[in-house]
Design an enzyme around this catalytic site. Structure first.
Site, PDB file in Angstrom:
ATOM      1  N   PHE A   1      31.521  30.788 -44.556  1.00  0.00           N
ATOM      2  CA  PHE A   1      31.200  29.621 -45.382  1.00  0.00           C
ATOM      3  C   PHE A   1      30.184  30.087 -46.416  1.00  0.00           C
ATOM      4  O   PHE A   1      29.052  30.415 -46.061  1.00  0.00           O
ATOM      5  CB  PHE A   1      30.617  28.567 -44.436  1.00  0.00           C
ATOM      6  CG  PHE A   1      30.053  27.329 -45.056  1.00  0.00           C
ATOM      7  CD1 PHE A   1      30.856  26.210 -45.264  1.00  0.00           C
ATOM      8  CD2 PHE A   1      28.708  27.251 -45.397  1.00  0.00           C
ATOM      9  CE1 PHE A   1      30.322  25.044 -45.798  1.00  0.00           C
ATOM     10  CE2 PHE A   1      28.162  26.085 -45.937  1.00  0.00           C
ATOM     11  CZ  PHE A   1      28.979  24.985 -46.130  1.00  0.00           C
TER      12      PHE A   1
ATOM     13  N   GLY B   1       2.812  37.047 -20.768  1.00  0.00           N
ATOM     14  CA  GLY B   1       1.607  37.794 -21.121  1.00  0.00           C
ATOM     15  C   GLY B   1       1.966  39.016 -21.963  1.00  0.00           C
ATOM     16  O   GLY B   1       2.923  38.971 -22.751  1.00  0.00           O
ATOM     17  N   GLY B   2       1.247  40.110 -21.754  1.00  0.00           N
ATOM     18  CA  GLY B   2       1.411  41.317 -22.579  1.00  0.00           C
ATOM     19  C   GLY B   2       2.832  41.840 -22.601  1.00  0.00           C
ATOM     20  O   GLY B   2       3.367  42.192 -23.673  1.00  0.00           O
TER      21      GLY B   2
ATOM     22  N   GLU C   1      21.761  26.137 -42.010  1.00  0.00           N
ATOM     23  CA  GLU C   1      22.502  24.859 -42.115  1.00  0.00           C
ATOM     24  C   GLU C   1      21.578  23.704 -42.510  1.00  0.00           C
ATOM     25  O   GLU C   1      21.664  22.597 -41.996  1.00  0.00           O
ATOM     26  CB  GLU C   1      23.284  24.577 -40.819  1.00  0.00           C
ATOM     27  CG  GLU C   1      24.224  25.733 -40.506  1.00  0.00           C
ATOM     28  CD  GLU C   1      25.587  25.365 -39.976  1.00  0.00           C
ATOM     29  OE1 GLU C   1      25.881  24.171 -39.837  1.00  0.00           O
ATOM     30  OE2 GLU C   1      26.363  26.300 -39.727  1.00  0.00           O
TER      31      GLU C   1
HETATM   32  C1  FAD Z   1      20.427  34.361 -41.162  1.00  0.00           C
HETATM   33  C2  FAD Z   1      20.904  33.375 -42.184  1.00  0.00           C
HETATM   34  C3  FAD Z   1      22.236  33.012 -42.223  1.00  0.00           C
HETATM   35  C4  FAD Z   1      22.720  32.145 -43.203  1.00  0.00           C
HETATM   36  N1  FAD Z   1      24.057  31.865 -43.261  1.00  0.00           N
HETATM   37  C5  FAD Z   1      24.528  31.140 -44.307  1.00  0.00           C
HETATM   38  C6  FAD Z   1      25.943  30.972 -44.484  1.00  0.00           C
HETATM   39  O1  FAD Z   1      26.767  31.416 -43.667  1.00  0.00           O
HETATM   40  N2  FAD Z   1      26.376  30.337 -45.596  1.00  0.00           N
HETATM   41  C7  FAD Z   1      25.525  29.837 -46.526  1.00  0.00           C
HETATM   42  O2  FAD Z   1      25.993  29.263 -47.508  1.00  0.00           O
HETATM   43  N3  FAD Z   1      24.172  29.949 -46.374  1.00  0.00           N
HETATM   44  C8  FAD Z   1      23.665  30.594 -45.295  1.00  0.00           C
HETATM   45  N4  FAD Z   1      22.302  30.757 -45.138  1.00  0.00           N
HETATM   46  C9  FAD Z   1      21.409  30.217 -46.147  1.00  0.00           C
HETATM   47  C10 FAD Z   1      20.580  29.049 -45.649  1.00  0.00           C
HETATM   48  O3  FAD Z   1      21.377  27.906 -45.561  1.00  0.00           O
HETATM   49  C11 FAD Z   1      19.396  28.900 -46.605  1.00  0.00           C
HETATM   50  O4  FAD Z   1      18.527  29.992 -46.379  1.00  0.00           O
HETATM   51  C12 FAD Z   1      18.666  27.587 -46.426  1.00  0.00           C
HETATM   52  O5  FAD Z   1      19.474  26.510 -46.812  1.00  0.00           O
HETATM   53  C13 FAD Z   1      17.358  27.556 -47.212  1.00  0.00           C
HETATM   54  O6  FAD Z   1      17.548  27.969 -48.531  1.00  0.00           O
HETATM   55  P1  FAD Z   1      16.574  29.066 -49.149  1.00  0.00           P
HETATM   56  O7  FAD Z   1      16.538  30.210 -48.226  1.00  0.00           O
HETATM   57  O8  FAD Z   1      16.982  29.314 -50.558  1.00  0.00           O
HETATM   58  O9  FAD Z   1      15.140  28.410 -49.123  1.00  0.00           O
HETATM   59  P2  FAD Z   1      14.568  27.354 -50.181  1.00  0.00           P
HETATM   60  O10 FAD Z   1      15.553  26.271 -50.409  1.00  0.00           O
HETATM   61  O11 FAD Z   1      14.037  28.079 -51.363  1.00  0.00           O
HETATM   62  O12 FAD Z   1      13.351  26.753 -49.354  1.00  0.00           O
HETATM   63  C14 FAD Z   1      12.111  27.409 -49.205  1.00  0.00           C
HETATM   64  C15 FAD Z   1      11.195  26.464 -48.417  1.00  0.00           C
HETATM   65  O13 FAD Z   1      11.024  25.248 -49.155  1.00  0.00           O
HETATM   66  C16 FAD Z   1      11.404  24.133 -48.361  1.00  0.00           C
HETATM   67  N5  FAD Z   1      12.002  23.115 -49.228  1.00  0.00           N
HETATM   68  C17 FAD Z   1      12.996  23.250 -50.137  1.00  0.00           C
HETATM   69  N6  FAD Z   1      13.279  22.065 -50.689  1.00  0.00           N
HETATM   70  C18 FAD Z   1      12.461  21.166 -50.116  1.00  0.00           C
HETATM   71  C19 FAD Z   1      12.262  19.759 -50.257  1.00  0.00           C
HETATM   72  N7  FAD Z   1      13.014  19.023 -51.103  1.00  0.00           N
HETATM   73  N8  FAD Z   1      11.312  19.151 -49.514  1.00  0.00           N
HETATM   74  C20 FAD Z   1      10.560  19.888 -48.640  1.00  0.00           C
HETATM   75  N9  FAD Z   1      10.703  21.206 -48.448  1.00  0.00           N
HETATM   76  C21 FAD Z   1      11.635  21.826 -49.179  1.00  0.00           C
HETATM   77  C22 FAD Z   1      12.414  24.698 -47.361  1.00  0.00           C
HETATM   78  O14 FAD Z   1      12.496  23.885 -46.208  1.00  0.00           O
HETATM   79  C23 FAD Z   1      11.802  26.053 -47.065  1.00  0.00           C
HETATM   80  O15 FAD Z   1      10.786  25.915 -46.105  1.00  0.00           O
HETATM   81  C24 FAD Z   1      21.808  31.594 -44.140  1.00  0.00           C
HETATM   82  C25 FAD Z   1      20.449  31.930 -44.076  1.00  0.00           C
HETATM   83  C26 FAD Z   1      20.001  32.814 -43.118  1.00  0.00           C
HETATM   84  C27 FAD Z   1      18.539  33.186 -43.088  1.00  0.00           C
END
Ligand code: FAD
Length: 375
Positions: free
Chosen positions: A122, A337-338, A361
């Site tokens: 996805f 612990g450790g 997600e």
């Molecule tokens: C191991 C892994 C697997 C993944 N697999 C998939 C996949 O298969 N397909 C896919 O499409 N994506 C995938 N992702 C992407 C994932 O969905 C995104 O990392 C996630 O949606 C967050 O987006 P970002 O990393 O750009 O963080 P950002 O959106 O830049 O967010 C950074 C921080 O800001 C916070 N933030 C952002 N907007 C707001 C708001 N409006 N209010 C409050 N806080 C906010 C976020 O919660 C976060 O703490 C994966 C990510 C990882 C790490």
């Protein structure tokens, strides 16, 4: 809603647990360390009917509900969260095509995914478009009976091994309404995996950049209608949040069981540490969080299976269960612990794995947004 499993659910739970013990429980530690994903495990899980649990029987799925899906994923995650993630992500194209695909797309793509012969992915996120996925920039331009796709996607779970990838790209103007969903097959010219991320954990579940360079797909690869892509992605994620919640419950359970067993055996001050009230209070909190998580996940699944609205409940289940598992796995390290902090014991890995579930997600901030807005 029942609070005890039916005979069929109990059998499914045992089947998933037994398969996980046999297929990866003893190799997951090493595979996590070395970043090895074993495709044959998905194939074996598929032979047991575990890779298409909620998919209709006519497309080679098991035709069961999300409650059964959650029960099985909890078991798989208890032995290897990476494989629960893999099964859940391969489930996303199945859900999407089942709900939005035409008959031809369903017949062609769903059965091999449901049987575990194919792996699904996805691909929504991009470097600048994570939480704000509706701002994605990859483009799909219609050219006669084809579309030409260009762009770079990020964070695609198992993108490097997937046979069927749902790629979200822009066909229209700015914002969510300009996004469409496409089926892109492995091996399509110009479509390839870029770098694989070197992550804190869950390295047996590869996460990749996906590069689209003048990728030509037939117009019949469009899922639903042009402009429907964002709705398709959000609908799939609603269901996906139940599966991430179930994965969190399995992972939290593994940490809980390992650390409470340890607490009964480890002696300090002449007695098992489990006899200290300070430890018992931690264990009681871990237990309660785990039980509450499972109930929230199963209730969201029950609502979905009953055809009732479940978006808010699925977000609440994902939010609560993944935060709970972060806390349970952290406490599991504390209980040991450790040695809990060393790689000799699995709890530090559980703690690292828990973190990603709070991010994928939809981060837990986004879940709070979904819940808050709906209220
Ligand atoms: C191991 C892994 C697997 C993944 N697999 C998939 C996949 O298969 N397909 C896919 O499409 N994506 C995938 N992702 C992407 C994932 O969905 C995104 O990392 C996630 O949606 C967050 O987006 P970002 O990393 O750009 O963080 P950002 O959106 O830049 O967010 C950074 C921080 O800001 C916070 N933030 C952002 N907007 C707001 C708001 N409006 N209010 C409050 N806080 C906010 C976020 O919660 C976060 O703490 C994966 C990510 C990882 C790490």
């Amino acid at each position: 809603m029942r609070f005890t499993p039916t005979e069929e659910q109990a059998q499914l739970k045992e089947l998933a647990a037994k398969a996980s013990r046999q297929l990866f429980a003893t190799t997951i530690e090493k595979d996590e360390e070395e970043g090895i994903f074993r495709r044959e495990i998905i194939r074996e899980l598929g032979k047991l009917g575990l890779t298409g649990i909620p998919t209709p029987v006519e497309y080679d799925g098991a035709g069961l509900g999300y409650l059964e899906y959650a029960i099985a994923l909890e078991e798989i995650a208890a032995y290897g969260a990476a494989y629960a993630i893999s099964v859940a992500v391969s489930g996303l194209p199945q859900v999407i095509l089942n709900l939005f695909g035409n008959e031809q797309q369903k017949k062609k793509y769903i059965p091999p995914l449901a049987r575990g012969e194919h792996i699904g992915a996805f691909s929504l996120s991009e470097s600048h478009a994570g939480s704000d996925a509706g701002s994605l920039k990859a483009r799909a331009v219609k050219n006669g009976s084809e579309y030409v796709l260009n762009g770079t996607k990020l964070w695609t779970t198992q993108g490097n091994v997937a046979d069927t990838v749902i790629v979200f790209a822009r066909t229209g103007g700015e914002g969510p309404r300009g996004v469409s969903a496409f089926i892109v097959e492995k091996g399509t010219k110009g479509f390839r995996a870029g770098k694989t991320e070197h992550k804190m954990a869950a390295n047996a579940s590869p996460t990749c950049e996906m590069i689209l360079e003048d990728v030509v797909v037939p117009a019949s690869s469009l899922v639903g209608e042009e402009g429907q892509g964002f709705k398709i992605a959000m609908t799939a994620l609603d269901s996906g949040r139940i599966t991430i919640g179930a994965t969190a419950v399995g992972l939290g359970r593994a940490a809980f069981e390992y650390s409470t067993k340890f607490a009964k055996e480890r002696k300090q001050f002449g007695q098992p540490i489990a006899d200290f009230q300070g430890i018992q209070f931690m264990v009681a909190d871990m237990y309660t969080a785990l039980e509450a998580s499972r109930l929230l996940v199963q209730r969201a699944a029950y609502l979905k299976d009953s055809g009732l609205p479940f978006t808010r409940e699925a977000s609440a289940a994902k939010l609560f269960s993944t935060d709970a598992t972060m806390s349970i796995t952290t406490d599991a390290v504390q209980l040991l612990g450790g040695v809990g902090y060393t790689k000799e014991y699995p709890v530090e890995r559980y703690m690292r794995e828990a973190k990603v579930l709070q991010i994928v997600e939809g981060t837990n901030q986004i879940q709070r947004m979904v819940i808050g807005r709906s209220i």
